[in-house]
Design a protein around this motif. Sequence first.
Motif, PDB file in Angstrom:
ATOM      1  N   LYS A 246       0.912  -0.967   0.035  1.00  0.00           N
ATOM      2  CA  LYS A 246       0.103  -0.129   0.138  1.00  0.00           C
ATOM      3  C   LYS A 246       1.295   1.358  -0.285  1.00  0.00           C
ATOM      4  N   TYR A 247       1.735   1.398   0.600  1.00  0.00           N
ATOM      5  CA  TYR A 247       2.695   2.840   0.966  1.00  0.00           C
ATOM      6  C   TYR A 247       3.659   2.822   0.382  1.00  0.00           C
ATOM      7  N   VAL A 248       4.821   1.958   0.437  1.00  0.00           N
ATOM      8  CA  VAL A 248       5.964   2.094  -0.599  1.00  0.00           C
ATOM      9  C   VAL A 248       6.119   2.318  -2.391  1.00  0.00           C
ATOM     10  N   PRO A 249       4.562   1.814  -3.385  1.00  0.00           N
ATOM     11  CA  PRO A 249       4.438   2.401  -4.424  1.00  0.00           C
ATOM     12  C   PRO A 249       4.653   4.698  -4.006  1.00  0.00           C
ATOM     13  N   GLN A 250       3.392   4.613  -3.041  1.00  0.00           N
ATOM     14  CA  GLN A 250       3.303   6.104  -2.398  1.00  0.00           C
ATOM     15  C   GLN A 250       4.094   7.160  -2.175  1.00  0.00           C
ATOM     16  N   LEU A 251       5.089   6.099  -1.339  1.00  0.00           N
ATOM     17  CA  LEU A 251       6.260   6.745  -1.032  1.00  0.00           C
ATOM     18  C   LEU A 251       7.515   6.940  -2.152  1.00  0.00           C
ATOM     19  N   THR A 252       7.850   6.500  -3.044  1.00  0.00           N
ATOM     20  CA  THR A 252       8.208   5.886  -3.744  1.00  0.00           C
ATOM     21  C   THR A 252       7.830   7.729  -4.270  1.00  0.00           C
ATOM     22  N   ASP A 268      10.955  13.503 -17.820  1.00  0.00           N
ATOM     23  CA  ASP A 268      11.395  12.571 -19.684  1.00  0.00           C
ATOM     24  C   ASP A 268      13.207  13.582 -19.680  1.00  0.00           C
ATOM     25  N   GLU A 269      13.668  14.134 -18.687  1.00  0.00           N
ATOM     26  CA  GLU A 269      14.985  14.701 -18.822  1.00  0.00           C
ATOM     27  C   GLU A 269      15.627  13.160 -18.110  1.00  0.00           C
ATOM     28  N   VAL A 270      15.268  12.796 -17.141  1.00  0.00           N
ATOM     29  CA  VAL A 270      15.951  11.516 -16.948  1.00  0.00           C
ATOM     30  C   VAL A 270      16.756  10.540 -18.204  1.00  0.00           C
ATOM     31  N   ASP A 271      17.543   9.922 -17.480  1.00  0.00           N
ATOM     32  CA  ASP A 271      18.252   8.768 -18.379  1.00  0.00           C
ATOM     33  C   ASP A 271      17.672   7.317 -17.827  1.00  0.00           C
ATOM     34  N   HIS A 272      18.034   7.535 -16.859  1.00  0.00           N
ATOM     35  CA  HIS A 272      17.832   6.405 -16.047  1.00  0.00           C
ATOM     36  C   HIS A 272      17.473   6.418 -14.387  1.00  0.00           C
ATOM     37  N   PHE A 273      16.449   5.757 -14.183  1.00  0.00           N
ATOM     38  CA  PHE A 273      15.631   5.954 -12.693  1.00  0.00           C
ATOM     39  C   PHE A 273      15.659   4.070 -12.152  1.00  0.00           C
ATOM     40  N   LEU A 274      16.429   4.002 -10.728  1.00  0.00           N
ATOM     41  CA  LEU A 274      16.955   3.171 -10.409  1.00  0.00           C
ATOM     42  C   LEU A 274      15.788   2.650  -8.959  1.00  0.00           C
ATOM     43  N   PRO A 275      14.256   1.958  -9.617  1.00  0.00           N
ATOM     44  CA  PRO A 275      13.617   2.161  -8.040  1.00  0.00           C
ATOM     45  C   PRO A 275      13.990   1.170  -7.092  1.00  0.00           C
ATOM     46  N   PRO A 276      13.038   0.850  -6.033  1.00  0.00           N
ATOM     47  CA  PRO A 276      13.170   0.576  -4.840  1.00  0.00           C
ATOM     48  C   PRO A 276      12.827  -1.086  -5.441  1.00  0.00           C
ATOM     49  N   GLN A 277      14.218  -1.630  -4.438  1.00  0.00           N
ATOM     50  CA  GLN A 277      13.791  -3.332  -4.943  1.00  0.00           C
ATOM     51  C   GLN A 277      13.125  -4.130  -3.981  1.00  0.00           C
ATOM     52  N   LEU A 278      12.679  -4.349  -3.910  1.00  0.00           N
ATOM     53  CA  LEU A 278      11.659  -4.849  -2.751  1.00  0.00           C
ATOM     54  C   LEU A 278      11.900  -6.540  -3.188  1.00  0.00           C
ATOM     55  N   GLY A 279      11.118  -6.564  -3.846  1.00  0.00           N
ATOM     56  CA  GLY A 279      10.398  -8.250  -4.778  1.00  0.00           C
ATOM     57  C   GLY A 279      10.285  -7.920  -6.120  1.00  0.00           C
ATOM     58  N   TRP A 280      10.164  -8.984  -7.050  1.00  0.00           N
ATOM     59  CA  TRP A 280      10.178  -8.240  -8.715  1.00  0.00           C
ATOM     60  C   TRP A 280       8.189  -7.504  -8.991  1.00  0.00           C
ATOM     61  N   HIS A 281       7.436  -8.109  -8.133  1.00  0.00           N
ATOM     62  CA  HIS A 281       5.736  -7.697  -8.456  1.00  0.00           C
ATOM     63  C   HIS A 281       6.070  -6.582  -7.926  1.00  0.00           C
ATOM     64  N   MET A 282       6.220  -6.308  -6.642  1.00  0.00           N
ATOM     65  CA  MET A 282       6.799  -4.634  -6.067  1.00  0.00           C
ATOM     66  C   MET A 282       6.885  -4.017  -7.176  1.00  0.00           C
ATOM     67  N   THR A 283       8.491  -4.998  -7.192  1.00  0.00           N
ATOM     68  CA  THR A 283       9.034  -3.526  -8.744  1.00  0.00           C
ATOM     69  C   THR A 283       8.232  -3.037  -9.422  1.00  0.00           C
ATOM     70  N   ILE A 329      20.732  10.608 -14.089  1.00  0.00           N
ATOM     71  CA  ILE A 329      20.016   9.276 -12.577  1.00  0.00           C
ATOM     72  C   ILE A 329      18.940   9.599 -11.240  1.00  0.00           C
ATOM     73  N   VAL A 330      18.540   8.954 -10.960  1.00  0.00           N
ATOM     74  CA  VAL A 330      17.069   9.363 -10.110  1.00  0.00           C
ATOM     75  C   VAL A 330      17.778   7.824 -10.011  1.00  0.00           C
ATOM     76  N   GLY A 331      17.277   8.064  -8.538  1.00  0.00           N
ATOM     77  CA  GLY A 331      17.195   6.616  -7.529  1.00  0.00           C
ATOM     78  C   GLY A 331      16.666   6.466  -6.340  1.00  0.00           C
ATOM     79  N   VAL A 332      15.861   5.295  -5.780  1.00  0.00           N
ATOM     80  CA  VAL A 332      15.324   5.901  -4.992  1.00  0.00           C
ATOM     81  C   VAL A 332      15.018   4.384  -3.873  1.00  0.00           C
ATOM     82  N   ALA A 333      15.275   4.015  -2.565  1.00  0.00           N
ATOM     83  CA  ALA A 333      15.566   3.609  -1.483  1.00  0.00           C
ATOM     84  C   ALA A 333      14.335   3.626   0.059  1.00  0.00           C
ATOM     85  N   ILE A 334      13.191   2.712  -0.200  1.00  0.00           N
ATOM     86  CA  ILE A 334      12.319   3.002   0.759  1.00  0.00           C
ATOM     87  C   ILE A 334      12.771   1.471   1.539  1.00  0.00           C
TER      88      ILE A 334
END
Length: 349
Positions: A246-252, A268-283, A329-334
């Motif tokens: 419920k909350y991790v996508p919102q916080l991301t 659109d200016e960002v070339d690469h995103f590093l999203p949170p890696q909790l589990g593949w379905h969640m990512t 590059i923009v990255g997020v870890a929750i």
Amino acid sequence: MTDIKIISLGTFLPGNPITNKEMEEVMGVREDWIETMIGNTSRYYAVNFQEKTVEYDLIDLCEKAALEAFQNSSLQSLDEIDLIVLSTATPDHLMPATVNLLADRLGLQGIPTYQIQSGCSGALQGLDVAQQFLKANSYKNALVVGGDVCNKYMDLNRDFKKLRSSELINYVLFGDGAGAAILSKNTEEPGFKLIEIFNKFEGLNREPAQVMNWLGNIPSDVQGMSGRQIAKKYPSAKEDYKSIEKYVPQLTKEMLQTLLEQNNWNKDEVDHFLPPQLGWHMTKKIIEYTGLDYEKTTNCVRDTGNNGNALPYIQLSRLSTKVKLHDKIVGVAIESSKWIKTGFVLQYA
């Protein structure tokens, strides 16, 4: 202002990847259940999966990742490292700190060492601490390491068919591993320039969505209880996956928006995103929820498992094989243990 760059990276994953089929054969955890719940296809354990014996301590993983980062750098000697920062949720001991064991393994004497105890946000917190010291002091190079050995503290002798999903999910979700980066200032060589690191606690009056227990965390009212009864009442790991969903996508999404706004970038200016890696379905859910271009994301959790403090380094290591000069590059870890959102903005320069 002094530019701080990540000039090299190193990673280490222990043993061979453990597939979902092996999880079913050894633990009786159905392969289709793993695919439905998590989506990961494999993970790495610091323990011998069949023999249920510890093969690697955290220090072993961190040493190997650190040495690879050194070998990938332009440094001529380990003595050029001026400080070490290590982040983990699963240190080998309460004392001595694993970071000091690492300094000893690397033969480094007389340098400052710092250890951060944290979950998924710890890697970015470690990078932030290191860059602040580089900016404020005469230090030139910092070694930053993140790693976890969650499975070292899991009981692999339990009857998995009787476990609740909130416990069982941890055995298939988490992997072990370590990553390392060498940060340097005033360098002319290409690297990931640290533009901003953001760290914000969001857990006021909110229940933790993830709890890990060591023996020292267990209350004193366990007299007369068997080891099996204690493990049932106080499991080594407990997860509220529904809260995480419920909350991790919102916080991301909030974190991404903050990072973009503060740097006057549009998505659109960002070339690469590093999203949170909790589990593949969640990512995948996070990528869709935040409206990211899947082709611009760098992911690893599907085959590495969720190895906590190692994940951002593994993502960066994979990104380093395809990044181009001036890429943004923009990255997020929750961290859901007590709700922390972290993020960083980099440019390859």
